[in-house]
Design a protein around this motif. Structure first.
Motif, PDB file in Angstrom:
ATOM      1  N   SER A   1       0.847  -1.191   0.000  1.00  0.00           N
ATOM      2  CA  SER A   1       0.000   0.000   0.000  1.00  0.00           C
ATOM      3  C   SER A   1       0.881   1.239   0.000  1.00  0.00           C
ATOM      4  N   ARG A   2       0.239   2.345  -0.344  1.00  0.00           N
ATOM      5  CA  ARG A   2       0.938   3.626  -0.370  1.00  0.00           C
ATOM      6  C   ARG A   2      -0.086   4.738  -0.192  1.00  0.00           C
ATOM      7  N   ARG A   3       0.321   5.796   0.467  1.00  0.00           N
ATOM      8  CA  ARG A   3      -0.525   6.977   0.631  1.00  0.00           C
ATOM      9  C   ARG A   3       0.138   8.128  -0.095  1.00  0.00           C
TER      10      ARG A   3
ATOM     11  N   GLY B   1      -4.073  12.599  -0.460  1.00  0.00           N
ATOM     12  CA  GLY B   1      -5.034  11.768   0.264  1.00  0.00           C
ATOM     13  C   GLY B   1      -5.435  10.491  -0.441  1.00  0.00           C
ATOM     14  N   THR B   2      -5.092  10.336  -1.704  1.00  0.00           N
ATOM     15  CA  THR B   2      -5.380   9.085  -2.404  1.00  0.00           C
ATOM     16  C   THR B   2      -4.521   7.974  -1.806  1.00  0.00           C
ATOM     17  N   THR B   3      -5.094   6.785  -1.721  1.00  0.00           N
ATOM     18  CA  THR B   3      -4.339   5.624  -1.254  1.00  0.00           C
ATOM     19  C   THR B   3      -4.330   4.558  -2.346  1.00  0.00           C
TER      20      THR B   3
ATOM     21  N   THR C   1      -3.723   0.382  -2.824  1.00  0.00           N
ATOM     22  CA  THR C   1      -3.594  -0.906  -2.172  1.00  0.00           C
ATOM     23  C   THR C   1      -3.594  -1.995  -3.237  1.00  0.00           C
TER      24      THR C   1
END
Length: 186
Positions: free
Chosen positions: A170-172, A176-178, A180
């Protein structure tokens, strides 16, 4: 070995477009767009439903001479270099290079395509991807979730679908988008 991957951008409540059909709220910022480009570099073939194709075919002729939009130019090059298969019973023809039109989705043919591919195959369009998930042929699910709740529209994943997933990463992003990424367990 190539994999069949479904990557989608959706709202927190799980929609790829809102009730009016708009997805402007999902437009990726520069950071997310560059990340998506890097994801897409490994794709050799796109399998697309009609609506997604009609949206994405823009990249076939998108201008690539504006230095302010280098991530967009990069994506246009990625799109143009890949093969595309469009699944539609209503589309009369395709307007992009390296593109074929299929009337019916055949999970066996897609499985053979992926098995013979030297690069990953991406499947997109909610309906088409839903058919592939139900057929049990999708290897990975990659979700980019934007910080928006839209309250209805086209669901990213079909109702009634049960998947067991294995978390891969995962990454942020700053906006604010993530992201996964999951393997689909079989």
């Amino acid at each position: 070995m190539a994999q069949l991957i479904h990557t989608t951008i959706c709202s927190v409540d799980g929609y790829i477009s809102d009730a009016s059909g708009s997805f402007d709220w999902a437009a990726p910022d520069r950071e997310v767009h560059a990340f998506v480009n890097d994801l897409e570099r490994g794709v050799g073939t796109y399998l697309l439903g009609r609506r997604l194709y009609e949206t994405m075919v823009y990249w076939e002729t998108a201008p690539t001479d504006d230095p302010e939009s280098d991530v967009e130019h990069d994506f246009a090059r990625i799109w143009r270099a890949a093969d595309k298969v469009v699944y539609s019973r209503t589309l009369e023809g395709v307007s992009s290079r390296r593109t074929t039109l299929e009337r019916d989705f055949d999970p066996g043919a897609v499985t053979r395509l992926v098995a013979s591919a030297d690069r990953d195959v991406s499947i997109g369009g909610a309906g088409l991807a839903g058919e592939a998930f139900r057929a049990g042929i999708v290897d990975e699910l990659q979700l980019l979730v934007v910080p928006a709740v839209v309250g209805g529209g086209t669901r990213a994943l079909p109702d009634g679908l049960r998947l067991d997933l294995e978390f891969l990463e995962s990454r942020r992003f700053a906006g604010g988008t993530t992201y996964t990424r999951y393997a689909v367990r079989r």
